[in-house]
Write an enzyme that holds these catalytic residues in place. Sequence first.
Site, mmCIF file in Angstrom:
data_model
loop_
_atom_site.group_PDB
_atom_site.id
_atom_site.type_symbol
_atom_site.label_atom_id
_atom_site.label_comp_id
_atom_site.label_asym_id
_atom_site.label_seq_id
_atom_site.Cartn_x
_atom_site.Cartn_y
_atom_site.Cartn_z
ATOM 1 N N ASP A 30 0.860 -1.185 0.000
ATOM 2 C CA ASP A 30 0.000 0.000 0.000
ATOM 3 C C ASP A 30 0.903 1.245 0.000
ATOM 4 O O ASP A 30 1.712 1.417 0.917
ATOM 5 C CB ASP A 30 -0.867 -0.045 1.271
ATOM 6 C CG ASP A 30 -1.816 1.156 1.369
ATOM 7 O OD1 ASP A 30 -1.708 2.074 0.541
ATOM 8 O OD2 ASP A 30 -2.648 1.139 2.291
ATOM 9 N N GLU A 80 29.489 7.099 5.815
ATOM 10 C CA GLU A 80 29.319 5.687 6.142
ATOM 11 C C GLU A 80 29.696 4.858 4.930
ATOM 12 O O GLU A 80 29.988 3.681 5.055
ATOM 13 C CB GLU A 80 27.852 5.425 6.529
ATOM 14 C CG GLU A 80 27.515 4.006 6.967
ATOM 15 C CD GLU A 80 27.159 3.052 5.807
ATOM 16 O OE1 GLU A 80 26.907 1.878 6.096
ATOM 17 O OE2 GLU A 80 27.128 3.456 4.632
ATOM 18 N N CYS A 112 25.789 7.369 10.779
ATOM 19 C CA CYS A 112 25.212 8.667 10.414
ATOM 20 C C CYS A 112 25.702 9.798 11.310
ATOM 21 O O CYS A 112 25.434 10.969 11.032
ATOM 22 C CB CYS A 112 23.689 8.603 10.486
ATOM 23 S SG CYS A 112 23.013 7.197 9.620
ATOM 24 N N THR A 153 13.703 2.982 2.538
ATOM 25 C CA THR A 153 14.389 4.064 3.278
ATOM 26 C C THR A 153 15.805 4.300 2.743
ATOM 27 O O THR A 153 16.639 4.875 3.432
ATOM 28 C CB THR A 153 14.441 3.795 4.807
ATOM 29 O OG1 THR A 153 15.311 2.685 5.064
ATOM 30 C CG2 THR A 153 13.066 3.489 5.373
ATOM 31 N N SER A 202 16.827 -0.748 15.973
ATOM 32 C CA SER A 202 17.417 0.544 15.566
ATOM 33 C C SER A 202 16.526 1.704 16.018
ATOM 34 O O SER A 202 17.025 2.746 16.438
ATOM 35 C CB SER A 202 17.675 0.589 14.056
ATOM 36 O OG SER A 202 16.477 0.717 13.315
ATOM 37 N N HIS A 234 17.954 13.717 13.129
ATOM 38 C CA HIS A 234 18.421 12.787 12.091
ATOM 39 C C HIS A 234 17.180 12.066 11.561
ATOM 40 O O HIS A 234 16.378 11.544 12.336
ATOM 41 C CB HIS A 234 19.415 11.793 12.692
ATOM 42 C CG HIS A 234 19.700 10.646 11.775
ATOM 43 N ND1 HIS A 234 20.199 10.840 10.504
ATOM 44 C CD2 HIS A 234 19.520 9.309 11.911
ATOM 45 C CE1 HIS A 234 20.330 9.661 9.902
ATOM 46 N NE2 HIS A 234 19.920 8.715 10.736
ATOM 47 N N LYS A 243 8.410 10.307 15.735
ATOM 48 C CA LYS A 243 8.584 9.398 16.890
ATOM 49 C C LYS A 243 9.510 10.055 17.924
ATOM 50 O O LYS A 243 9.291 9.957 19.123
ATOM 51 C CB LYS A 243 9.227 8.079 16.437
ATOM 52 C CG LYS A 243 8.336 7.151 15.614
ATOM 53 C CD LYS A 243 9.162 5.913 15.248
ATOM 54 C CE LYS A 243 8.497 5.022 14.240
ATOM 55 N NZ LYS A 243 7.372 4.253 14.757
ATOM 56 N N ASN A 273 17.122 8.540 2.943
ATOM 57 C CA ASN A 273 18.154 8.634 3.972
ATOM 58 C C ASN A 273 19.468 9.049 3.311
ATOM 59 O O ASN A 273 19.856 8.491 2.287
ATOM 60 C CB ASN A 273 18.321 7.289 4.696
ATOM 61 C CG ASN A 273 19.055 7.455 6.028
ATOM 62 O OD1 ASN A 273 19.597 8.515 6.328
ATOM 63 N ND2 ASN A 273 19.067 6.391 6.823
ATOM 64 N N SER A 305 23.996 4.855 14.179
ATOM 65 C CA SER A 305 23.808 3.503 14.717
ATOM 66 C C SER A 305 25.128 2.929 15.186
ATOM 67 O O SER A 305 26.195 3.263 14.683
ATOM 68 C CB SER A 305 23.237 2.590 13.639
ATOM 69 O OG SER A 305 21.906 2.929 13.395
HETATM 70 N N1 CAA Z 1 -0.864 3.067 5.799
HETATM 71 C C1 CAA Z 1 -0.272 3.892 6.701
HETATM 72 N N2 CAA Z 1 0.740 3.476 7.526
HETATM 73 C C2 CAA Z 1 1.143 2.194 7.426
HETATM 74 C C3 CAA Z 1 0.560 1.290 6.505
HETATM 75 C C4 CAA Z 1 -0.489 1.777 5.662
HETATM 76 N N3 CAA Z 1 -1.065 0.994 4.759
HETATM 77 N N4 CAA Z 1 1.177 0.095 6.638
HETATM 78 C C5 CAA Z 1 2.111 0.240 7.615
HETATM 79 N N5 CAA Z 1 2.083 1.498 8.090
HETATM 80 C C6 CAA Z 1 2.941 2.084 9.137
HETATM 81 C C7 CAA Z 1 3.141 1.174 10.330
HETATM 82 O O1 CAA Z 1 2.054 1.254 11.220
HETATM 83 C C8 CAA Z 1 4.427 1.737 10.881
HETATM 84 O O2 CAA Z 1 4.146 2.911 11.597
HETATM 85 P P1 CAA Z 1 4.771 3.144 13.066
HETATM 86 O O3 CAA Z 1 6.267 3.110 12.905
HETATM 87 O O4 CAA Z 1 4.261 4.478 13.471
HETATM 88 O O5 CAA Z 1 4.289 2.014 13.906
HETATM 89 C C9 CAA Z 1 5.223 2.151 9.637
HETATM 90 O O6 CAA Z 1 4.254 2.231 8.575
HETATM 91 C C10 CAA Z 1 6.329 1.173 9.217
HETATM 92 O O7 CAA Z 1 5.787 -0.086 9.020
HETATM 93 P P2 CAA Z 1 6.330 -1.400 9.831
HETATM 94 O O8 CAA Z 1 6.319 -1.150 11.281
HETATM 95 O O9 CAA Z 1 5.569 -2.556 9.283
HETATM 96 O O10 CAA Z 1 7.854 -1.484 9.542
HETATM 97 P P3 CAA Z 1 8.726 -2.209 8.437
HETATM 98 O O11 CAA Z 1 8.812 -3.639 8.779
HETATM 99 O O12 CAA Z 1 8.291 -1.850 7.065
HETATM 100 O O13 CAA Z 1 10.136 -1.508 8.717
HETATM 101 C C11 CAA Z 1 11.755 0.101 9.324
HETATM 102 C C12 CAA Z 1 10.273 -0.127 9.016
HETATM 103 C C13 CAA Z 1 12.170 -0.703 10.542
HETATM 104 C C14 CAA Z 1 11.970 1.582 9.599
HETATM 105 C C15 CAA Z 1 12.566 -0.335 8.066
HETATM 106 O O14 CAA Z 1 12.264 0.515 6.985
HETATM 107 C C16 CAA Z 1 14.072 -0.325 8.285
HETATM 108 O O15 CAA Z 1 14.652 -1.277 8.770
HETATM 109 N N6 CAA Z 1 14.767 0.812 7.910
HETATM 110 C C17 CAA Z 1 16.201 0.933 8.063
HETATM 111 C C18 CAA Z 1 16.607 1.189 9.510
HETATM 112 C C19 CAA Z 1 16.191 2.533 10.026
HETATM 113 O O16 CAA Z 1 15.991 3.472 9.276
HETATM 114 N N7 CAA Z 1 16.102 2.673 11.365
HETATM 115 C C20 CAA Z 1 15.792 3.935 11.982
HETATM 116 C C21 CAA Z 1 16.578 4.173 13.254
HETATM 117 S S1 CAA Z 1 18.314 3.840 12.984
HETATM 118 C C22 CAA Z 1 18.977 5.278 12.341
HETATM 119 O O17 CAA Z 1 18.384 6.324 12.421
HETATM 120 C C23 CAA Z 1 20.307 5.221 11.662
HETATM 121 C C24 CAA Z 1 20.108 5.156 10.198
HETATM 122 O O18 CAA Z 1 20.092 6.194 9.539
HETATM 123 C C25 CAA Z 1 19.927 3.858 9.562
#
Ligand code: CAA
Length: 381
Positions: A30, A80, A112, A153, A202, A234, A243, A273, A305
């Site tokens: 979606d 990085e 980062c 991302t 993370s 960041h 968040k 990112n 991280s």
């Molecule tokens: N409509 C609206 N929202 C929806 C949706 C829909 N149809 N389907 C899902 N969502 C929402 C979920 O509810 C969720 O929201 P919340 O976070 O508010 O709960 C959000 O979309 C993401 O969905 P999921 O929880 O299912 O997550 P995912 O399994 O797709 O993974 C992630 C999300 C963990 C961020 C992943 O993209 C990832 O691993 N990214 C890389 C790591 C990262 O960026 N980490 C951030 C902190 S680390 C950091 O900052 C250092 C860095 O730069 C990497």
Amino acid sequence: MTSIGIHDIELATTHHLLDLGTLAETTGVDPAKYRLGLGQDEFSVPAADEDIVTMGATAALALLDRNGLDGVRTLLFATESGLDHSKAAGVFVHKLLGLPPQVRVAEIKQACYGGTAAIQAAVGIVQRNPNERVLVIASDIARYALDSPGEPTQGAGAAAILIGVDPALVEIEPASGLFSADVDDFWRPNDSSTAIVDGALSISAYLDAMTGAWDDLAAHGGPAFTEIDRLVYHQPYTKMARKAQARLGEHTGVDLGDDGLVPGAIYNRRLGNAYTASLYAGVASVLDHERDLVGKRLGMFSYGSGSVSEFLTGVVQPAAASRSDHFTSVLDARVPLSVPEYRELHARELPSNVDVETPRVTEAPFRFAGLRGSARRYERR
Ligand code: CAA
């Protein structure tokens, strides 16, 4: 006390983009998950003749054209996505920009957070000799495996930042809050071009580091929460800033909701990112889109991280009032990719032991021309 900080800041990105709506159509996800759930619309994708050097040099060229080279004796390149275990990517930039031999160059790494480490090192150099200015380049390509949760991302971008006395844009205040902890939330082994990430860990590591850094800022004489006018975080994806602000509200007892987050997310929603450059793309986005910030205080949270983080504050200076959002036209000029084209570029790995010439694609001032005798070659277009 000497006033030191960001004199000017310039961003650069890649030739291509992938629209997340297009990715969603192909993967059956979606599109609201990307646009609302992650807060991302697009991400930048490098062409075969672009990398962290070409983006960093492009940003720095515009910065130095505006500000000149006077007093610049240090170039710190934070990334990085380093290109070599030994040679700093900034050495290529040094040549591309025609910098004099009397400029020291080094690379700084901590995921980062590296851009902020470079800025703090730069502030120290300028504090020692106020006649010097330091060129900081933060440049990264965020790459995750295809079909992994991190894929939407990804992104790419560079920020070139000039640090000096009597800064025109943002005076960085002396107090800062620090928080480091050894966490396996995200890392990239030397033989891997994509990051390994535990997404849930993370996010919680980021939020815990932020409250830890906030408490340390408070313990070191930082301003009260109510004395900060705009918070910039960041942004691995822009929802992360929401968040973070919610967690900081719970922690300090001052609930800001999503107040003030939109201007700092305008560039990042489209860049994706940009790791070390992400926070500074957010800072530029705020400065380029809000006209009444002069004299106001920014709070800036940097997270890398692994993990190292820092909460900084800075006071916006008069030149901010005349900034334009010209980076929007740079983002608009990118050429969209189809999903198969993006996947082909993603899969491209250069063997380091074979001579290669890259196709001519980028329209940026600099291009990565390929490998000769295992050494990287760059050209000014
Ligand atoms: N409509 C609206 N929202 C929806 C949706 C829909 N149809 N389907 C899902 N969502 C929402 C979920 O509810 C969720 O929201 P919340 O976070 O508010 O709960 C959000 O979309 C993401 O969905 P999921 O929880 O299912 O997550 P995912 O399994 O797709 O993974 C992630 C999300 C963990 C961020 C992943 O993209 C990832 O691993 N990214 C890389 C790591 C990262 O960026 N980490 C951030 C902190 S680390 C950091 O900052 C250092 C860095 O730069 C990497």
